[in-house]
Design a protein around this motif. Structure first.
Motif, PDB file in Angstrom:
ATOM      1  N   SER A 171       0.852  -1.183   0.000  1.00  0.00           N
ATOM      2  CA  SER A 171       0.000   0.000   0.000  1.00  0.00           C
ATOM      3  C   SER A 171       0.891   1.237   0.000  1.00  0.00           C
ATOM      4  CB  SER A 171      -0.913   0.023   1.228  1.00  0.00           C
ATOM      5  OG  SER A 171      -1.625   1.255   1.302  1.00  0.00           O
ATOM      6  N   ASN A 172       0.372   2.334  -0.569  1.00  0.00           N
ATOM      7  CA  ASN A 172       1.114   3.593  -0.497  1.00  0.00           C
ATOM      8  C   ASN A 172       0.889   4.293   0.843  1.00  0.00           C
ATOM      9  OD1 ASN A 172      -1.573   4.295  -0.973  1.00  0.00           O
ATOM     10  ND2 ASN A 172      -1.036   6.133  -2.111  1.00  0.00           N
ATOM     11  N   SER A 173       0.082   3.703   1.714  1.00  0.00           N
ATOM     12  CA  SER A 173      -0.238   4.285   3.014  1.00  0.00           C
ATOM     13  C   SER A 173       0.459   3.540   4.146  1.00  0.00           C
ATOM     14  CB  SER A 173      -1.754   4.250   3.250  1.00  0.00           C
ATOM     15  OG  SER A 173      -2.053   4.539   4.599  1.00  0.00           O
ATOM     16  N   VAL A 174       1.175   4.277   4.983  1.00  0.00           N
ATOM     17  CA  VAL A 174       1.812   3.692   6.163  1.00  0.00           C
ATOM     18  C   VAL A 174       0.766   3.129   7.122  1.00  0.00           C
ATOM     19  CG1 VAL A 174       3.086   4.284   8.263  1.00  0.00           C
ATOM     20  CG2 VAL A 174       3.889   5.096   6.057  1.00  0.00           C
ATOM     21  N   VAL A 175      -0.371   3.795   7.219  1.00  0.00           N
ATOM     22  CA  VAL A 175      -1.411   3.348   8.149  1.00  0.00           C
ATOM     23  C   VAL A 175      -2.001   2.007   7.702  1.00  0.00           C
ATOM     24  CG1 VAL A 175      -3.637   3.922   9.175  1.00  0.00           C
ATOM     25  CG2 VAL A 175      -1.940   5.715   8.826  1.00  0.00           C
TER      26      VAL A 175
END
Length: 295
Positions: A216-220
């Protein structure tokens, strides 16, 4: 030409579409389109290049935008000086940041700043990309590497640390990891390779993994995968307290260090309000990061 025309022009230039600008201005896109067309007719030149992708600035539009931004800043600074209470910050400040910083550091820091400055409004734009400060997408941005181009000022905020991590349940149910070479046999959680916007975020070579199975491009999103026991991944030490089920893996063999930088437009050095906010923000981020990494 009046300020209202410039305000509409700036909104379209930043949104690169009538629809996006109309939402920001709460104005019907058709009405906005007519206003822009009338402005172009008044000036005798095209300010935008229309295409199926939206509204891009023409050469004349680029020149007008540079001057319009200066005018906008002057008006904002004048209004804020009139409203400013003694010893307090007022007005709105927009900060751009990668989503890891935006989710785990900035909420606490900016809330404390607003507590101390009741007239202050803070907007956090959490997106995993580089921000265009020349177009005023934000007043300032936090970056993981110093930009090489543009009329920008860059201040290093602090270093931060990252480790390989997983849940205890995942580690108990899968082959043991005694050396970095053992990582290759495990499911890796990480960034989508072709959406990594900064080389400092490319951890694959240091982890020793050939591919990312859950990306994912999201750390979360990555952190939430890891919390469910989905695999192994690189985690910011300052995010570990938000996922108490995670433990570090091979902390003595793999420890990454990166840096945060505060980036501002070069013209803002003369803006006392933004300079003061930037100093307090950097100080707050350093303190909060140190607190979380020590937990």
């Amino acid at each position: 030409m009046n300020w209202d025309d410039i305000r509409l022009f700036l909104a379209v230039a930043r949104a690169e579409s009538l629809t996006g600008a109309g939402k920001a201005l709460r104005l019907d896109p058709a009405t906005l389109g007519r206003r822009i067309a009338r402005l172009e007719e008044t000036l005798g030149t095209a300010l935008f290049v229309r295409s199926p992708r939206g509204y891009g600035l023409s050469e004349a539009g680029e020149r007008l935008m540079a001057r319009a931004i200066h005018a906008e800043q002057a008006l904002q600074e004048g209004a804020e000086e009139l409203r400013e209470q003694e010893g307090q910050l007022t007005g709105s400040v927009r900060v751009g940041a990668p989503d890891g910083v935006a989710n785990f550091l900035l909420p606490q820091v900016t809330a404390a700043l607003c507590d101390a400055n009741p007239g202050l409004e803070v907007q956090i734009v959490a997106q995993p990309r580089v921000f265009n400060l020349s177009r005023r997408e934000a007043d300032m941005a936090i970056a993981v590497s110093p930009p090489k181009t543009g009329r920008l000022t860059v201040q290093k905020i602090t270093d931060y640390h990252l480790h390989l991590a997983a849940t205890r349940s995942y580690l108990q149910q899968h082959p043991p990891i005694r050396e970095l070479a053992d990582v290759a046999g495990h499911r890796i959680v990480g960034y989508i390779p072709d959406l990594i916007f900064d080389s400092e975020l490319d951890y694959l070579s240091e982890v020793g993994a050939a591919r990312v199975t859950l990306a994912s491009n999201s750390v979360v999103v990555q952190l939430n995968w890891l919390r469910t026991g989905a695999g192994l991944g690189i985690v910011h030490d300052f995010a570990m307290p938000f996922a108490p089920g995670l433990v570090k893996v091979l902390p003595d063999r793999l420890a990454l260090r990166r840096s945060f930088y505060l980036v501002r437009h070069g013209d803002d050095r003369r803006n006392a309000r933004l300079s003061r906010f930037a100093g307090l923000l950097a100080e707050g981020v350093r303190a909060e990061l140190a607190r979380l990494e020590a937990l």
